[in-house]
Each structure stands twice: as structure tokens, then as C-alpha cells.
Design an enzyme around this catalytic site. Sequence first.
Site, PDB file in Angstrom:
ATOM      1  N   VAL A  55       0.831  -1.080   0.060  1.00 38.55           N
ATOM      2  CA  VAL A  55       0.010  -0.138   0.058  1.00 38.55           C
ATOM      3  C   VAL A  55       1.266   1.310   0.043  1.00 38.55           C
ATOM      4  CG1 VAL A  55      -2.219   1.155   1.157  1.00 38.55           C
ATOM      5  CG2 VAL A  55      -1.554  -1.405   1.088  1.00 38.55           C
ATOM      6  N   ASP A  92      11.083   3.844   5.620  1.00 42.65           N
ATOM      7  CA  ASP A  92      10.844   2.218   5.619  1.00 42.65           C
ATOM      8  C   ASP A  92      11.997   2.230   7.307  1.00 42.65           C
ATOM      9  OD1 ASP A  92       8.991  -0.438   4.853  1.00 42.65           O
ATOM     10  OD2 ASP A  92      10.617  -0.878   6.549  1.00 42.65           O
ATOM     11  N   GLU A 133      -7.544   2.546   1.663  1.00 41.13           N
ATOM     12  CA  GLU A 133      -7.071   1.809   0.239  1.00 41.13           C
ATOM     13  C   GLU A 133      -8.042   1.052  -0.273  1.00 41.13           C
ATOM     14  OE1 GLU A 133      -5.783  -0.587  -0.436  1.00 41.13           O
ATOM     15  OE2 GLU A 133      -5.383  -1.653   1.600  1.00 41.13           O
ATOM     16  N   ARG A 178      -6.875  -3.101  -5.997  1.00 41.69           N
ATOM     17  CA  ARG A 178      -6.762  -4.950  -6.191  1.00 41.69           C
ATOM     18  C   ARG A 178      -5.131  -5.076  -6.859  1.00 41.69           C
ATOM     19  NH1 ARG A 178     -10.151  -5.080 -10.922  1.00 41.69           N
ATOM     20  NH2 ARG A 178      -8.946  -3.502 -11.588  1.00 41.69           N
ATOM     21  N   ALA A 226     -16.393 -18.402  -9.647  1.00 39.80           N
ATOM     22  CA  ALA A 226     -16.658 -19.907  -9.341  1.00 39.80           C
ATOM     23  C   ALA A 226     -14.425 -20.378  -9.047  1.00 39.80           C
ATOM     24  CB  ALA A 226     -17.734 -20.811  -9.433  1.00 39.80           C
ATOM     25  N   CYS A 284      -5.884  -9.111   2.300  1.00 44.48           N
ATOM     26  CA  CYS A 284      -6.674  -8.727   2.417  1.00 44.48           C
ATOM     27  C   CYS A 284      -7.975  -9.137   2.936  1.00 44.48           C
ATOM     28  CB  CYS A 284      -7.627  -7.476   1.011  1.00 44.48           C
ATOM     29  SG  CYS A 284      -6.799  -6.535   0.951  1.00 44.48           S
ATOM     30  N   LYS A 287      -8.335 -11.975   6.203  1.00 44.04           N
ATOM     31  CA  LYS A 287      -7.553 -11.254   7.364  1.00 44.04           C
ATOM     32  C   LYS A 287      -8.199  -9.761   7.983  1.00 44.04           C
ATOM     33  CE  LYS A 287      -4.804  -7.318   7.310  1.00 44.04           C
ATOM     34  NZ  LYS A 287      -5.683  -6.618   6.931  1.00 44.04           N
ATOM     35  N   LYS A 334      -3.484 -14.745  -6.776  1.00 43.43           N
ATOM     36  CA  LYS A 334      -4.341 -14.184  -7.915  1.00 43.43           C
ATOM     37  C   LYS A 334      -3.235 -13.923  -9.580  1.00 43.43           C
ATOM     38  CE  LYS A 334      -5.829 -10.149  -7.965  1.00 43.43           C
ATOM     39  NZ  LYS A 334      -6.169  -8.730  -7.681  1.00 43.43           N
TER      40      LYS A 334
END
Length: 438
Positions: free
Chosen positions: A11, A30, A151, A154, A255, A263, A266, A323
Site C-alpha cells: 500500500v 521504512d 485503500e 487490487r 467460481a 486482505c 485477514k 491471483k
Amino acid sequence: MRIAMIGTGYVGLVSGACFADFGHHVTCVDKDAGKIEALRRGEIPIFEPGLDALVASNVKARRLDFTTDLTGPVADADAVFIAVGTPSRRGDGHADLTYVYSAAREIAAALSGFTVVVTKSTVPVGTGDEVERLIREANPSADVVVASNPEFLREGAAIRDFKFPDRIVVGTDDERGRKVLGEVYRPLSLNQAPLMYTARRTAELIKYAANAFLATKITFINEIADLSEKVGADVQQVARGIGLDNRIGSKFLHAGPGFGGSCFPKDTRALVKIAQDHDVQLRIVEAVLGVNDNRKRAMARKVSNAAGNLRGKTVAVLGLTFKPDTDDMREAPSIPLVTGLLDMGAKVRAHDPVGMEQAKKELPDIEYCDDPYECVKGADAMVIVTEWVQFRALDLDRIKGAMAQPVVVDLRNIYRADDMAAHGFIYESVGRRGEARK
């Protein structure tokens, strides 16, 4: 506008690069020095189409930079976004807010002048209240507004989602905070992106409710797929038939082997825990979690039903990530599938276009192959788990010639039964009648 983005995960990095592309000056922060050095060299730690070029162009234009020290960027910022991880907490499924609260305390010490601190991470309802309390406790004189800006990206399409959003949700009742975030997102006004202002707690709940609803749609069509197989219907036509109803819509009615990723699992678990903490039962969401877990475990049995006893047999698995167009293995359906196949005594070989390095951390006891044709060589069954575009036009004659048995289990319905029959395959898919037999 000057923006500090705390966290360079999925993100934070995508959001930071897109904000910079809008013309803002963005510093991504970071604590992982190795990651920051890699980003400075142009090495992107995640796979997201187009992100490497977007980062490179904005670094070159001096609108985007990276550091491990938040002090300067926060002091200079008009808006500070918290985009750190909120993984499921071990033992109870609650979102672990350790990183969010740690970031809030560090931000508090560095604030200078009026600043909007924004939770971009997916957080339970009421987290913004605690972030504000921590900041004011650590720095009572801070001139700060704490807002929520969830946010809705995808993986695999995140840059387009950011630049052409369905909606932008801003959670704050403070007019100054609304004005700053309105300026941050002003470049999107040309795309007529709807900017929705709500109370902070409402914005926090919108994110969880959206993900839970989408997870419910996936789980619903998966159960209809099971029924379709039993009664001789075609779930793809059922999905099209109901999806043409504008009240339902066609998206998320595909299906398959169950949902995974960073996401949905969780966030649905966290939403259930939030509800329990407030003496509310979300029976539908609870059922979604149970059905989805059972479905992922059942996929190995589907392979066994098609190929027979798997002990000593070789199964080729195509697709490992949850995915396509991502290397994300978090809660991927391939993990329980492969584990189940191994438990049945099968030998497993696998191929994924970009996810194999990440997969090796989750599935170290299988063989990895560089291409689909190497993967299926001598296999007794081929299983399509992730619908990568590379798998949609395989040379079926070559696949059949390489396999020991021509058994294909297509968990994403990317092929047609009659085509597979014409090539001599024993073919099983999900929720479709008239499965082809050799």
C-alpha cells in the site's frame, strides 16, 4: 503538497509513487535499511505491473525519495500517511496494531506545524481514536488532525485503481483536515472520482465492510458451483444470469478454489472479532470464513477424484500465487491444495510465472519448474490453480503428449470441456455440467 509515507509495503509504495506522479513531493519511510537501499537502486520489492517504471520516473523527477529516518519528512509534511502492516494477531484473529501505534509515537515526536496524520493501513474501528490519543500524549502541543483514508487497491491492478478509483473515502470531521486531503486528491478531480467525506469511525468500517461483502460474493458463487455440479447446471451461466441484474453485478462471481491474499481472509477475521468485542454476531461473515477454509482444503480431494489414488503419482500445479499479476502467496489456495496432495502421497511439481521465490518459503518440499511444459512432463494430473494469462492458451497437444495420464483439473474454468474432450483429456472443472471424459 509534501507527503510522508510511513511504510513501503504494497500500500505504501504504490500510494507513494502515485501521489508523486500527481505532482506532490513524497518521501517513503521504512525501518528496513536493506529495502530502502534497494528502492534507491530502483529495485522494487513486490511484483506489481508498471510500478517499477512509475517509481523510476518519479525518482528521476525528484518527486519521490526514500529514507529510514522519518524525522525530517514528517516535520516538513502537510500530510503523513501511516501505511504499515496490520497482520492477523496470533491466537485470536484481531488485527495486530503494533506497527501502527509505534509509527504514531514516532510521528508525534517529529511533528512541526499543522499536519494531517492519516491511517492508510486497514485498521479496526476506533484505531484513529487511539492514534490521536497516542500522538497527543507524546506531543501535547502538536497541531494535528488524525484522519482515516482506507485503500481499495487490487493487487495486479493497483496503479489503475489508485488513479481511477471507484471512490475516495476520507474520514474526518475537521474542516482543515478535509481541506488538506482534498488538495492531496485534487488531481483526481479530472477523472471525476467521487470524494466521500465521513466520520473517522465510519471510514474505518467501510473498508472492512467492503472486503467482507466481496468475500461473501465469492463464497456464495462457490457454494452455487457445488450445487451446479450435483444438479447438472453450469455455474458460469448461472453467474452471468444473476450478474446481469444491476442489483447484484457480475464482479466477484467467478467460481474457484476459494479466496486468499493479503486482505479478504485477514479482514473478514478481524471484522468478526470487532463485532464480537461489541457483542454483535456477524453470522454471514462467520459462515463465509468457515466455508472458504473448507473449500480450499477440499480441492485436493477434487484432484484425487479425477486422477484416482494419488500415492506415488506426480501432480503438476500451474499457478501458485493467490491471483495473477502478483507474487503474493499470502493465504493462497495453492498452499492447502499442495499440502493436501502431499498428504495423499503425491509428488508435486509446480510452476508460476513470478511467484516461485515467494512460494518456496511456504512450500519448500516440492519441485519447481521454469515453464508449464517442463512441469507437466510425466505428470499423472495437471491442476490449474491461478488464472495467469500464460495458461489460457497452452499447446494442449504438447501438454497431453508430455503427461503420463491426460488428467486436467481446472480450478479456474479457463478451458471449455468440449475443447478438452477433443484433445483427449479427462477434464474436471468447477461447477459445470457435462465434464469431458476421454
